[in-house]
Design a protein around this motif. Structure first.
Motif, mmCIF file in Angstrom:
data_model
loop_
_atom_site.group_PDB
_atom_site.id
_atom_site.type_symbol
_atom_site.label_atom_id
_atom_site.label_comp_id
_atom_site.label_asym_id
_atom_site.label_seq_id
_atom_site.Cartn_x
_atom_site.Cartn_y
_atom_site.Cartn_z
ATOM 1 N N ASN A 199 19.862 -8.524 92.976
ATOM 2 C CA ASN A 199 19.097 -7.425 93.593
ATOM 3 C C ASN A 199 17.619 -7.385 93.201
ATOM 4 O OD1 ASN A 199 19.840 -6.465 91.040
ATOM 5 N ND2 ASN A 199 19.759 -4.347 91.708
ATOM 6 N N VAL A 251 22.013 -9.431 83.267
ATOM 7 C CA VAL A 251 21.949 -8.216 84.081
ATOM 8 C C VAL A 251 22.836 -8.446 85.291
ATOM 9 C CG1 VAL A 251 20.481 -6.660 85.407
ATOM 10 C CG2 VAL A 251 19.584 -7.699 83.325
ATOM 11 N N GLY A 252 23.728 -7.499 85.570
ATOM 12 C CA GLY A 252 24.638 -7.629 86.704
ATOM 13 C C GLY A 252 25.678 -6.527 86.639
ATOM 14 N N SER A 253 26.865 -6.792 87.169
ATOM 15 C CA SER A 253 27.892 -5.746 87.217
ATOM 16 C C SER A 253 28.573 -5.599 85.855
ATOM 17 C CB SER A 253 28.908 -6.091 88.302
ATOM 18 O OG SER A 253 29.477 -7.348 88.011
ATOM 19 N N LYS A 289 19.737 -18.814 84.744
ATOM 20 C CA LYS A 289 20.808 -19.015 85.728
ATOM 21 C C LYS A 289 20.700 -17.817 86.662
ATOM 22 C CE LYS A 289 24.357 -18.015 87.179
ATOM 23 N NZ LYS A 289 24.428 -17.475 88.583
ATOM 24 N N CYS A 311 19.954 -0.770 90.642
ATOM 25 C CA CYS A 311 20.748 -0.191 89.553
ATOM 26 C C CYS A 311 20.214 1.174 89.165
ATOM 27 C CB CYS A 311 20.749 -1.113 88.349
ATOM 28 S SG CYS A 311 19.145 -1.203 87.575
ATOM 29 N N ILE A 334 13.707 -9.284 87.415
ATOM 30 C CA ILE A 334 14.574 -9.405 86.231
ATOM 31 C C ILE A 334 14.421 -10.772 85.556
ATOM 32 C CG2 ILE A 334 16.964 -9.321 85.388
ATOM 33 C CD1 ILE A 334 17.332 -6.910 87.275
ATOM 34 N N THR A 344 21.004 -13.650 85.826
ATOM 35 C CA THR A 344 20.406 -12.507 86.525
ATOM 36 C C THR A 344 21.130 -12.187 87.839
ATOM 37 O OG1 THR A 344 18.761 -14.057 87.427
ATOM 38 C CG2 THR A 344 18.126 -12.802 85.488
ATOM 39 N N GLU A 365 23.214 -16.858 92.630
ATOM 40 C CA GLU A 365 23.352 -17.927 93.623
ATOM 41 C C GLU A 365 23.107 -17.396 95.041
ATOM 42 O OE1 GLU A 365 25.536 -16.434 91.770
ATOM 43 O OE2 GLU A 365 27.625 -16.816 92.323
HETATM 44 P P1 NAD Z 1 27.224 -9.833 89.484
HETATM 45 O O1 NAD Z 1 27.794 -9.303 88.230
HETATM 46 O O2 NAD Z 1 28.131 -10.187 90.597
HETATM 47 O O3 NAD Z 1 26.381 -11.167 89.176
HETATM 48 C C1 NAD Z 1 25.416 -11.212 88.169
HETATM 49 C C2 NAD Z 1 25.327 -12.643 87.629
HETATM 50 O O4 NAD Z 1 26.582 -12.992 87.028
HETATM 51 C C3 NAD Z 1 25.044 -13.684 88.693
HETATM 52 O O5 NAD Z 1 24.116 -14.620 88.182
HETATM 53 C C4 NAD Z 1 26.401 -14.306 88.944
HETATM 54 O O6 NAD Z 1 26.312 -15.667 89.325
HETATM 55 C C5 NAD Z 1 27.096 -14.178 87.606
HETATM 56 N N1 NAD Z 1 28.560 -14.046 87.742
HETATM 57 C C6 NAD Z 1 29.235 -13.479 88.771
HETATM 58 N N2 NAD Z 1 30.561 -13.539 88.541
HETATM 59 C C7 NAD Z 1 30.733 -14.156 87.359
HETATM 60 C C8 NAD Z 1 31.872 -14.512 86.571
HETATM 61 N N3 NAD Z 1 33.112 -14.232 86.983
HETATM 62 N N4 NAD Z 1 31.673 -15.128 85.398
HETATM 63 C C9 NAD Z 1 30.445 -15.422 84.967
HETATM 64 N N5 NAD Z 1 29.312 -15.103 85.671
HETATM 65 C C10 NAD Z 1 29.457 -14.484 86.845
HETATM 66 O O7 NAD Z 1 26.103 -8.774 89.954
HETATM 67 P P2 NAD Z 1 25.260 -8.776 91.295
HETATM 68 O O8 NAD Z 1 26.145 -8.410 92.446
HETATM 69 O O9 NAD Z 1 24.431 -9.996 91.393
HETATM 70 O O10 NAD Z 1 24.238 -7.574 90.980
HETATM 71 C C11 NAD Z 1 24.555 -6.225 91.231
HETATM 72 C C12 NAD Z 1 25.008 -5.523 89.978
HETATM 73 O O11 NAD Z 1 24.001 -5.637 88.970
HETATM 74 C C13 NAD Z 1 25.196 -4.030 90.163
HETATM 75 O O12 NAD Z 1 26.344 -3.623 89.473
HETATM 76 C C14 NAD Z 1 23.954 -3.419 89.536
HETATM 77 O O13 NAD Z 1 24.089 -2.083 89.087
HETATM 78 C C15 NAD Z 1 23.715 -4.349 88.411
HETATM 79 N N6 NAD Z 1 22.351 -4.282 87.931
HETATM 80 C C16 NAD Z 1 22.124 -3.679 86.741
HETATM 81 C C17 NAD Z 1 20.837 -3.561 86.260
HETATM 82 C C18 NAD Z 1 20.570 -2.901 84.933
HETATM 83 O O14 NAD Z 1 19.477 -3.061 84.411
HETATM 84 N N7 NAD Z 1 21.521 -2.188 84.369
HETATM 85 C C19 NAD Z 1 19.774 -4.076 86.993
HETATM 86 C C20 NAD Z 1 20.042 -4.714 88.218
HETATM 87 C C21 NAD Z 1 21.345 -4.817 88.668
#
Ligand code: NAD
Length: 499
Positions: free
Chosen positions: A150, A224-226, A173, A281, A155, A147, A176
């Motif tokens: 944000n 959920v993330g980037s 997970k 997001c 989430i 997750t 961090e």
């Molecule tokens: P992020 O992608 O940096 O991190 C998300 C997760 O992935 C974290 O748990 C992180 O530890 C892990 N991670 C980071 N780098 C990694 C790697 N190289 N390999 C494996 N795992 C890795 O995202 P963030 O900065 O925590 O969150 C913001 C992003 O999330 C924005 O892009 C936002 O739009 C998106 N988001 C999307 C939604 C949706 O539903 N579409 C909802 C909330 C946030």
């Protein structure tokens, strides 16, 4: 310095890898805790505990599992202020917004109390002579979720509530950057009656994520993330034969038609663009007024509203509109993109670059910015900024505005503000984006509908929460049974219990 833990098999355990990351208080810029970053061995320990505990949980009838969810809802309400305080302290969002983060997760837990109804399956009586067919929805086994920072409460709950209600074990997970609330949620689930090992929190970075991706016992992964990480996890998880759903970044457009109520549109844009410092997001990051006259009226309404925004620490309670962004790196990246916007020819109408908050000079606060005359080739239009920066792209016509939203690589959310029902219907029908608002700026569906974006904002077949989540966290087994006619016994006059 506080050292955070993992939560494995019902216990807080210290990290053993020797690797840690800093958890900041974004309002002051201070490091307030160290987060352990798990090794592959630590992840394996959690998976083994989950695998051992899951069959008994799956065999617990769905109504009893639902009662654990019911009790969890009570505990979330009991501890709401404590959870919200911990959330704001690590994330930076305002106290009321932190409660909203918890509340939107809690609503999915409430929805999952309906698990007995959702898991009923299908039955065809008499599909052939003496033949019945029935389909069961069975849990997957050990599932996992990764997750973002944000929404550190919402989430995780969107993932683990349906996973657990369906009879799975779940390994979380979390980000961090703000891991305390996820740890508190796991503890509360056990207080609610969840057996040990069914919900575990393993903190970490790429090492922990890769251990999830490659562990053969783990059956499904929610992410959920980037977008770049979403694509990586989707690709590697699928090629390892897992069920995967990944939700990525966004660039949400709000189209403002000439007939829109301009005060309502401006109020909506300010909340949706700058709330949570733009770190949502579903934030609106692009305003698309249709026609120059509409654009001029909109900008005139927006500027005083943006200049009045109150930026401050969560400790100021209801008196703040938004707080700091999550890290110093995030702040530097946002301000760097503002400079790029200026260099590429966009007009900075509200300039927040010099924003400073007395007493919080080391905090990660970013002033509000508004750009006008942004064009689709600019970096501030193409990239997700994830900060308090709203871009205005002027469109010549409704069709041009629609095309703009459709041509963008992201497809999470969008909105149209208009009084014209025909334009609104046309927009909702044609736009290639997963969640659409009509005079609603942030159209996050409620728990009993599903949440998910299209294009580069979502990977996988099923959405989060709502009915899709019960499909994602179960697999279907279909039984075809034939019972040849036997010898029927004579009359039975006593009421016998079932054996
Ligand atoms: P992020 O992608 O940096 O991190 C998300 C997760 O992935 C974290 O748990 C992180 O530890 C892990 N991670 C980071 N780098 C990694 C790697 N190289 N390999 C494996 N795992 C890795 O995202 P963030 O900065 O925590 O969150 C913001 C992003 O999330 C924005 O892009 C936002 O739009 C998106 N988001 C999307 C939604 C949706 O539903 N579409 C909802 C909330 C946030």
């Amino acid at each position: 310095m506080q050292e955070l833990t993992h939560y494995i098999n019902g216990q807080h355990v210290k990290g053993t890898s020797g690797r840690f990351s800093d958890v900041f208080n974004p309002a002051t810029g201070e490091v307030q805790a160290k987060c352990p970053l798990a090794s592959v061995e630590e992840m394996n320990t959690a998976v083994a505990a989950a695998q051992a505990a899951q069959p008994a949980w799956a065999a617990t009838n769905p109504q009893r599992r639902a009662r654990v969810m019911m009790e969890f809802v009570r505990l979330l309400n009991r501890d709401m202020d404590k959870l919200a305080e911990a959330l704001s302290r690590e994330h930076g969002k305002t106290f009321p917004d932190a409660k909203g983060d918890i509340q939107r997760g809690l609503e999915v837990v409430e929805y999952c109390i309906g698990a007995p109804q959702m898991l009923k399956g299908e039955y065809t009586d008499g599909a052939g002579p003496g033949i019945d067919i029935y389909s069961m929805r069975q849990p997957l086994g050990v599932t996992a979720g990764i997750t973002p920072f944000n929404f550190p409460a919402m989430i995780p709950m969107w993932m683990f509530a349906p996973a657990l209600a369906c009879g799975n074990a779940f390994i979380l997970k979390p980000s961090e950057r703000d891991p305390s609330v996820p740890l508190m949620l796991a503890e509360l689930m056990e207080e609610a009656g969840l057996p040990k090992g069914i919900l575990q929190v393993v903190n970490g970075d790429k090492v922990a994520v890769d251990a999830i991706l490659d562990h053969e016992v783990i059956q499904s992964i929610g992410f959920v993330g980037s977008t770049p990480i979403a694509q990586y996890i989707y690709g590697r998880g699928c090629s390892n034969g897992k069920r995967v759903q990944c939700f990525g970044g966004a660039k949400n457009h709000m189209i403002i038609m000439p007939d829109a109520d301009m005060d309502q549109a401006a109020d909506a844009l300010v909340g949706a663009g700058y709330g949570a410092a733009g770190e949502r997001c579903m934030a609106i990051s692009v305003a698309v007024p249709v026609g120059d006259e509409t654009a001029d009226r909109l900008i005139e309404k927006l500027v005083p509203r943006i200049e009045k925004l109150k930026v401050g620490p969560y400790t100021a309670g209801n008196d703040v509109d938004y707080g700091p962004v999550v890290t110093a790196e995030a702040k530097a990246r946002i301000l760097g993109l503002v400079e790029t916007g200026i260099a590429q020819g966009a007009k900075l109408v509200v300039d927040g670059r010099d924003f400073k908050l007395q007493g919080y000079e080391d905090g990660f606060f970013v002033g509000a910015h508004l750009f006008d005359h942004v064009t689709p080739d600019m970096d501030i239009y193409r990239q997700e900024i994830f900060g308090p920066v709203l871009s205005t792209v002027r469109a010549g016509s409704y069709e041009e505005a629609l095309k703009l939203a459709m041509d963008h690589e992201y497809g999470n959310g969008t909105a149209i503000f208009t009084r014209d029902g025909d334009a609104a219907r046309d927009f909702a029908a044609r736009v290639n984006i997963g969640m659409v608002g009509i005079n609603v700026p942030i159209p996050v569906p409620l728990a009993y509908h599903t949440f998910g974006g299209w294009k580069k904002s979502g990977f996988g077949d099923l959405n989060q929460h709502g009915p899709d989540s019960f499909k994602f966290y179960t697999r279907t087994k279909t039984v075809t049974a034939r019972w040849p006619s036997g010898i029927k016994e004579g009359g039975e006059f006593n009421f016998k219990p079932m054996d």
